[in-house]
Scaffold this active site. Structure first.
Site, PDB file in Angstrom:
ATOM      1  N   ASN A  62      -0.441   8.005   4.596  1.00  0.00           N
ATOM      2  CA  ASN A  62      -0.519   8.220   3.141  1.00  0.00           C
ATOM      3  C   ASN A  62      -0.349   6.947   2.317  1.00  0.00           C
ATOM      4  O   ASN A  62      -0.869   6.840   1.214  1.00  0.00           O
ATOM      5  CB  ASN A  62       0.443   9.320   2.682  1.00  0.00           C
ATOM      6  CG  ASN A  62       1.886   9.054   3.004  1.00  0.00           C
ATOM      7  OD1 ASN A  62       2.204   8.183   3.824  1.00  0.00           O
ATOM      8  ND2 ASN A  62       2.783   9.793   2.377  1.00  0.00           N
TER       9      ASN A  62
ATOM     10  N   GLU B  96      12.237   8.579   8.452  1.00  0.00           N
ATOM     11  CA  GLU B  96      11.931   9.025   7.083  1.00  0.00           C
ATOM     12  C   GLU B  96      10.964  10.187   7.241  1.00  0.00           C
ATOM     13  O   GLU B  96       9.791   9.988   7.532  1.00  0.00           O
ATOM     14  CB  GLU B  96      11.337   7.845   6.311  1.00  0.00           C
ATOM     15  CG  GLU B  96      11.448   8.002   4.823  1.00  0.00           C
ATOM     16  CD  GLU B  96      10.164   8.498   4.215  1.00  0.00           C
ATOM     17  OE1 GLU B  96      10.020   9.748   4.104  1.00  0.00           O
ATOM     18  OE2 GLU B  96       9.322   7.673   3.840  1.00  0.00           O
TER      19      GLU B  96
ATOM     20  N   CYS C  11       5.715  12.120   0.566  1.00  0.00           N
ATOM     21  CA  CYS C  11       6.875  12.894   1.048  1.00  0.00           C
ATOM     22  C   CYS C  11       7.829  13.221  -0.088  1.00  0.00           C
ATOM     23  O   CYS C  11       8.615  14.155   0.014  1.00  0.00           O
ATOM     24  CB  CYS C  11       7.657  12.096   2.080  1.00  0.00           C
ATOM     25  SG  CYS C  11       6.675  11.611   3.462  1.00  0.00           S
TER      26      CYS C  11
ATOM     27  N   GLU D 212      15.250   2.640   3.654  1.00  0.00           N
ATOM     28  CA  GLU D 212      14.286   1.550   3.530  1.00  0.00           C
ATOM     29  C   GLU D 212      14.422   0.956   2.137  1.00  0.00           C
ATOM     30  O   GLU D 212      14.726   1.661   1.184  1.00  0.00           O
ATOM     31  CB  GLU D 212      12.863   2.082   3.742  1.00  0.00           C
ATOM     32  CG  GLU D 212      12.704   2.629   5.149  1.00  0.00           C
ATOM     33  CD  GLU D 212      11.268   2.940   5.542  1.00  0.00           C
ATOM     34  OE1 GLU D 212      10.529   3.497   4.711  1.00  0.00           O
ATOM     35  OE2 GLU D 212      10.904   2.631   6.679  1.00  0.00           O
TER      36      GLU D 212
END
Ligand code: SIN
Length: 492
Positions: free
Chosen positions: A159, A260, A294, A472
């Site tokens: 994505n 993640e 997400c 992150e």
């Protein structure tokens, strides 16, 4: 139709293992498809387990020298990488849009977003300070030193083909780790271009390796890394089932993990909210990348007092979105990544309607002279959504907004938290006491208050519950690639 870039060498057509751009060990190739037209426009190596092992050989051999490079020098290489990404923003933006489908402005925007992580971690590299600990007895010096974990395997989704890989590779290299990486099978080209630029920036041979592979061959590549004790860390962005699989399979060699994973973000609008700001915030949060993020709101809860006004304004804004291919300058929503994605979106919409949702706008696949391919879906608003619907339980990962009416704060907080996931949550309110209460109560790694755009290189990004662990970006993003060594010197 092929893709012509200013720098055609940014499409090497091979993958990098050690110093060599090469074919897959058995010569197989993987086609890359344009999601706008569903036609093949490029190909890359379809990597094997042998390629994956060779990449670890190279990364393992390069590790001692790379960790010994002074942090300042590693930082300079990363800064050059950042500069090259910015300088080649156009080519990279075209690559992203072509293989992933997002509008060109978003593709180019993603390049700068990705580069911002590289720049951030270039700066953080020089600040990986340890500690000198006051000793409890005389004659001793006690220190906590930070060290790179070793070889890192980075597995990234489709994505954000540039941003997801940059925000894994940059902290790994900054920390002194070496990397083997595998981009998603749908979007390998951007990653290959980024690795090419990293090489040009001065990343030495073996420090950064990339293996491309098809969906069918990915398990072979990833298993080779999971089974290899020399790989000390896996960093992954993708689905929760795959994250759990990686965690289970990493247990034998006790690798460090950053996961993640999926989300099911609530977006709550209270009666005291600025409704116009909430509509705009939702448009930003939901429709970035056509809803294929997400962190995008998956469930929208609106309090009874503002519900009808909100749905009306939202329907008007969503109905006006321009859908089309990345090549059309005015496209705001591109095609979905592939047929599986469109099928899932459509299944969620059909299920919601069958259970009593009302289609305010959209609600169907799109095919027209402008949207001339099978992967387009109309931006959709559904009213009367409830918790029984598939779109409330699973990430739809598309341009669909299901809206649920609620009455009380307690009810909506319970509903928002009633999911195994906990990546992002958003709410709109102007009541300071409520803002503090709800921010505390939401079970989520990221919370947006009167704000739809959360991500930034300086902020810690990551989830709780089944959305994973590790962060992150921010200072914490570097720590995920380091361990602490306690050193105690006696007889002083
Ligand atoms: C994601 O969808 O996983 C990342 C989105 C972001 O960086 O904001």
């Amino acid at each position: 139709m092929t893709l012509t870039l200013d720098r055609q060498d940014l499409m090497p057509g091979t993958h990098l293992i050690g110093a060599e751009w090469r074919e897959a060990s058995d010569g197989h190739r993987l086609d890359v498809t344009d999601p706008a037209t569903d036609t093949v426009f490029a190909s890359v190596p379809d990597g094997t387990a042998a390629d994956a092992r060779a990449a670890v050989d190279a990364a393992h051999a390069a590790f001692p020298a790379w960790r010994a490079v002074p942090a300042k020098q590693r930082a300079q290489i990363l800064k050059r990488w950042n500069d090259l990404m910015v300088a080649h923003q156009d080519d990279l933006g075209h690559l992203i849009s072509r293989e992933q489908g997002k509008p060109l402005a978003e593709g180019k925007g993603e390049v700068l977003y990705a580069a911002s992580y590289v720049e951030w971690f270039a700066e953080e590299a020089t600040r990986a300070n340890g500690e000198v600990i006051p000793a409890p007895v005389t004659g001793r010096r006690m220190m906590a030193l930070k060290e790179p974990v070793g070889v890192v395997a980075a597995i990234t989704p489709w994505n954000f083909p540039a941003a997801m890989i940059a925000r894994k590779i940059a902290p790994a290299l900054a920390a002194g780790c070496t990397v083997v990486c595998k981009p998603a099978e749908d979007t390998p080209l951007t990653s290959l271009a980024l690795v090419k630029l990293a090489q040009q920036a001065g990343v030495p041979a073996g420090v950064l390796n990339i293996v491309t592979a098809s969906r069918e061959r990915t398990p072979g590549v990833v298993d080779a890394w999971l089974d290899d004790a020399r790989v000390r860390k896996i960093t992954f962005t993708g689905s929760t089932p795959v994250g759990k699989h990686l965690a289970r399979r990493s247990a034998d060699t006790l690798k460090k993990l950053s996961l993640e994973l999926g989300g099911n973000a609530p977006f709550i609008v209270f009666d005291d909210a600025d409704v116009d700001a909430a509509v705009e915030g939702l448009m930003v949060a939901k429709f970035r990348n056509g809803g294929q993020t997400c962190v995008c709101p998956n469930r929208v809860f609106v309090q009874a007092g503002v519900h009808d006004a909100f749905v009306e304004k939202l329907g008007a804004r969503v109905g006006a979105l321009q859908v089309g291919p990345a090549t059309e300058a005015d496209s705001q929503i591109g095609p979905m990544i592939n047929a599986r994605a469109v099928d899932k979106i459509d299944r969620h919409v059909r299920d919601a309607v069958a259970r009593g949702a009302r289609v305010v706008v959209g609600g169907e696949r799109l095919r027209s002279a402008r949207c001339d391919g099978p992967n387009y879906y109309a931006p959709t608003v559904l009213a009367n959504a409830d918790a029984t619907m598939e779109c409330s339980c699973e990430e739809t990962f598309g341009p669909v907004v299901p809206v649920t009416r609620f009455e009380t704060e307690a009810e909506v907080v319970a509903a928002a938290n009633d999911t195994p996931f906990g990546l992002a949550a958003y709410f709109y309110s102007t009541d300071v006491r409520r803002i503090a209460r709800v921010a505390d109560a939401l079970e989520s790694g990221l919370v947006g208050i009167n704000e739809g755009a959360l991500a930034a290189e300086a902020a810690p990004f990551g989830g709780v519950k089944e959305s994973g662990y590790g962060r992150e970006g921010s200072v914490h993003g570097l720590e995920d690639y380091m361990h602490i060594k306690y050193v105690c010197q006696g007889q002083l």
